[in-house]
Design a protein around this motif. Structure first.
Motif, mmCIF file in Angstrom:
data_model
loop_
_atom_site.group_PDB
_atom_site.id
_atom_site.type_symbol
_atom_site.label_atom_id
_atom_site.label_comp_id
_atom_site.label_asym_id
_atom_site.label_seq_id
_atom_site.Cartn_x
_atom_site.Cartn_y
_atom_site.Cartn_z
ATOM 1 N N GLN A 1 0.829 -1.190 0.000
ATOM 2 C CA GLN A 1 0.000 0.000 0.000
ATOM 3 C C GLN A 1 0.877 1.259 0.000
ATOM 4 O OE1 GLN A 1 -3.248 -0.200 -0.427
ATOM 5 N NE2 GLN A 1 -3.151 -2.451 -0.331
ATOM 6 N N PRO A 2 0.346 2.396 -0.418
ATOM 7 C CA PRO A 2 1.114 3.648 -0.398
ATOM 8 C C PRO A 2 1.644 3.958 1.002
ATOM 9 C CG PRO A 2 -0.856 3.929 -1.703
ATOM 10 C CD PRO A 2 -0.980 2.577 -1.052
ATOM 11 N N GLY A 3 2.866 4.426 1.043
ATOM 12 C CA GLY A 3 3.518 4.749 2.313
ATOM 13 C C GLY A 3 4.380 3.626 2.848
ATOM 14 N N GLU A 4 4.236 2.415 2.313
ATOM 15 C CA GLU A 4 5.031 1.286 2.796
ATOM 16 C C GLU A 4 6.431 1.317 2.196
ATOM 17 O OE1 GLU A 4 3.400 -2.624 2.707
ATOM 18 O OE2 GLU A 4 1.351 -1.932 3.034
ATOM 19 N N ARG A 5 7.390 0.885 2.990
ATOM 20 C CA ARG A 5 8.764 0.743 2.513
ATOM 21 C C ARG A 5 8.904 -0.609 1.809
ATOM 22 N NH1 ARG A 5 12.559 4.369 1.906
ATOM 23 N NH2 ARG A 5 14.081 2.708 2.275
ATOM 24 N N VAL A 6 9.592 -0.626 0.680
ATOM 25 C CA VAL A 6 9.807 -1.867 -0.077
ATOM 26 C C VAL A 6 11.282 -1.978 -0.426
ATOM 27 C CG1 VAL A 6 7.470 -1.891 -1.017
ATOM 28 C CG2 VAL A 6 9.291 -0.728 -2.269
ATOM 29 N N GLU A 7 11.699 -3.199 -0.736
ATOM 30 C CA GLU A 7 13.076 -3.460 -1.143
ATOM 31 C C GLU A 7 13.094 -3.889 -2.604
ATOM 32 O OE1 GLU A 7 14.575 -6.407 1.468
ATOM 33 O OE2 GLU A 7 14.610 -5.065 3.236
#
Length: 531
Positions: A248-254
């Protein structure tokens, strides 16, 4: 006989010269004993009380009885039989024989009189302290005395002070405020709230003045943006239906993390093509092995082997093409669903699809940005562009968070001027870490083009205009606020850098400063006459 006469004369001379010192010593001792033996008891039994406006601090005696400062009084006291011959003062107030208690310092304003300039001022005059402070609006700066007591500017007042015994004949001022003998401290312009609750009712709020190094520079509007090199859009090369959204928007991803699953018929066809290509490759490789074996047995010719090798190479190319197509599209599972993954580390800043919606190759399904590295674009008028240089330090203050200061250096200066605005774009590379910066956020920028100088940083609302001056109010204590003249060195949206009378960490009135301004009288600053 002549010898006998000469001897007798010499002996007589020795006797006479030897007696003379003894006679002188006896006379001196007699005078001292005469003074020490006179009666001080009567004077001591009637002690004199010094008046607050009648005291010579240099000789520790009432001014009206100081014969050192006023020699014309000597004959009067001698005629009255009130005289100390040994010390040269009236016997009733002799500082050595009958000392008079000085007036209380809380009421005295005359300690340290020095008419003849040959005796010492009192301790207060030596230390430079003042026993009184003039009221705001009552000051003659030309003569350094309260205007209400300035007999140089107002000669008609002299007779009244003389009649009260408050007069310094040497300097022609009232003794209680003589600029030479008993200087009064100049007034400090300001406001006094006479009840404790007035401060709360006025809603007064303070902020400390901060001393900071500030360089000469130019101010310009700015805007924060994402670093374009650290932004990635997630798209699908194969159209299909969005079946699942994993973040979702705002989440940190790698980098490599699964984001979206899309069901695509074309992706299924590509997967089938890859399987067919791999099967064709296995068949071509088996055929090549048989042809090579027959050639070794002498059954077929070399041409048959070469044809088999060409067929196997075409099969390998077909597999590589199918693998590349699937790799660009994403991984496809056994059900034919395409998994889209994040190309970089960052934060999901936008999502443009929902589950069940159609995804085409032309639309960005999701946007990932690395906010730890951002840009700021400053728009400088072309007329000031000659002052710009790569590497110059720039301070930025976001509009929504003026208390936050972000610093960076000029990394790029555009070579073209915007024909619409006439501005030149300057780009900064920032590392804001955890600062609350957003793409598109506006800011005020100051580009430092000169050597840094010291200035006081205060909120803009603290500075008020009074007559032809700019002032701030400093809280001395509850209900007492002094003014300080300042000059504006530089400004930003809600902050000013000033120089002048303000000192570091002084509590400056911010909210409510205008209320104090309304209480300030027109003659409180630049006060008094200038004769």
């Amino acid at each position: 006989m002549r010898t006998l006469i000469l001897f007798f004369m010499l002996a007589t001379l020795v006797v006479v010269s030897g007696c003379e010192p003894s006679k002188s010593s006896t006379s001196s001792e007699s005078a001292e004993n005469a003074h020490d033996s006179h009666d001080h008891g009567e004077a001591a039994s009637h002690p004199i009380t010094a008046n607050a406006n009648d005291w010579c601090g240099g000789h520790d005696i009432p001014e009206s009885m100081c014969t050192k400062c006023n020699p014309e009084l000597i004959e009067t006291f001698k005629a009255a039989g009130d005289w100390c011959e040994a010390h040269g003062f009236p016997e009733s107030a002799c500082p050595q024989c009958n000392p008079v208690t000085p007036p209380s310092r809380s009421t005295s304003t005359n300690a340290g009189h020095d008419h003849d300039h040959d005796h010492d001022h009192g301790s207060d005059a030596q230390s430079g302290t003042h026993l009184a402070t003039a009221l705001p609006g009552d000051w003659c700066s030309g003569h350094n005395i309260p205007e209400s007591k300035c007999t140089k500017c107002n000669p008609e007042l002299a007779e009244g002070f003389q009649a009260e015994g408050d007069w310094c004949a040497e300097h022609g001022f009232p003794e209680s405020a003589c600029p030479y003998c008993n200087p009064v401290a100049p007034p400090t312009a300001g406001v006094v709230l006479h009840t404790a609750d007035h401060e709360d009712l006025a809603g007064l709020i303070t902020a400390p003045a901060r001393a900071e190094g500030r360089g000469e520079g130019l101010s310009a509007p700015a805007r924060f943006t994402f670093n374009a090199d650290r932004v990635a859009e997630v798209r699908t090369l194969q159209p299909g239906i969005v079946r699942e959204i994993l973040v979702q928007p705002g989440e940190r991803v790698e980098a490599g993390q699964a984001l979206i699953k899309v069901e695509s018929a074309q992706a299924s066809d590509q997967q089938a093509e890859l399987l067919a290509a791999r099967q064709a490759l296995r068949t071509a490789e088996s055929h090549l092995e048989r042809q090579q074996s027959l050639r070794e047995q002498g059954i077929n010719g070399q041409r048959d082997v070469e044809l088999a090798m060409s067929e196997a190479e075409r099969a390998r190319a077909r597999v590589r093409t199918a693998q590349a197509a699937l790799r660009l599209s994403g991984s496809v599972d056994a059900r034919g669903q395409l998994t889209l993954r994040s190309p970089i580390d960052g934060e999901v800043i936008a999502r443009n699809v929902i589950a069940g919606s159609y995804a085409s190759a032309e639309m960005a399904l999701m946007t990932i940005a690395d906010r730890s590295a951002m840009w700021a674009e400053v728009y400088v008028p072309a007329s000031q562009s000659r002052a710009l240089a790569l590497g110059q330090r720039v301070r930025l203050s976001p509009e929504q968070a003026p208390e936050v200061e972000v610093t960076g250096q000029i990394a790029q200066i555009d070579s073209q001027v915007d024909p619409t605005t006439g501005n030149l774009r300057v780009r900064l590379e920032l590392n804001p870490a955890d600062l609350p910066l957003r793409d598109g956020q506006l800011a005020s920028a100051t580009i430092e083009t000169g050597q840094p100088t010291r200035a006081m940083r205060i909120p803009r609302e603290a500075v008020q205009r009074f007559n032809d001056h700019r002032i701030v109010f400093v809280r001395e204590r509850q209900g007492v606020y002094q003014t300080r003249r300042v000059e504006i060195v530089a400004s930003e949206r809600d902050t000013l850098w000033v120089s002048g009378e303000l000192s570091p960490d002084e509590p400056v009135i911010t909210t409510g400063a205008f209320v104090l301004l309304t209480e300030l009288r027109a003659d409180d600053i630049g006060v008094g006459c200038t004769h």
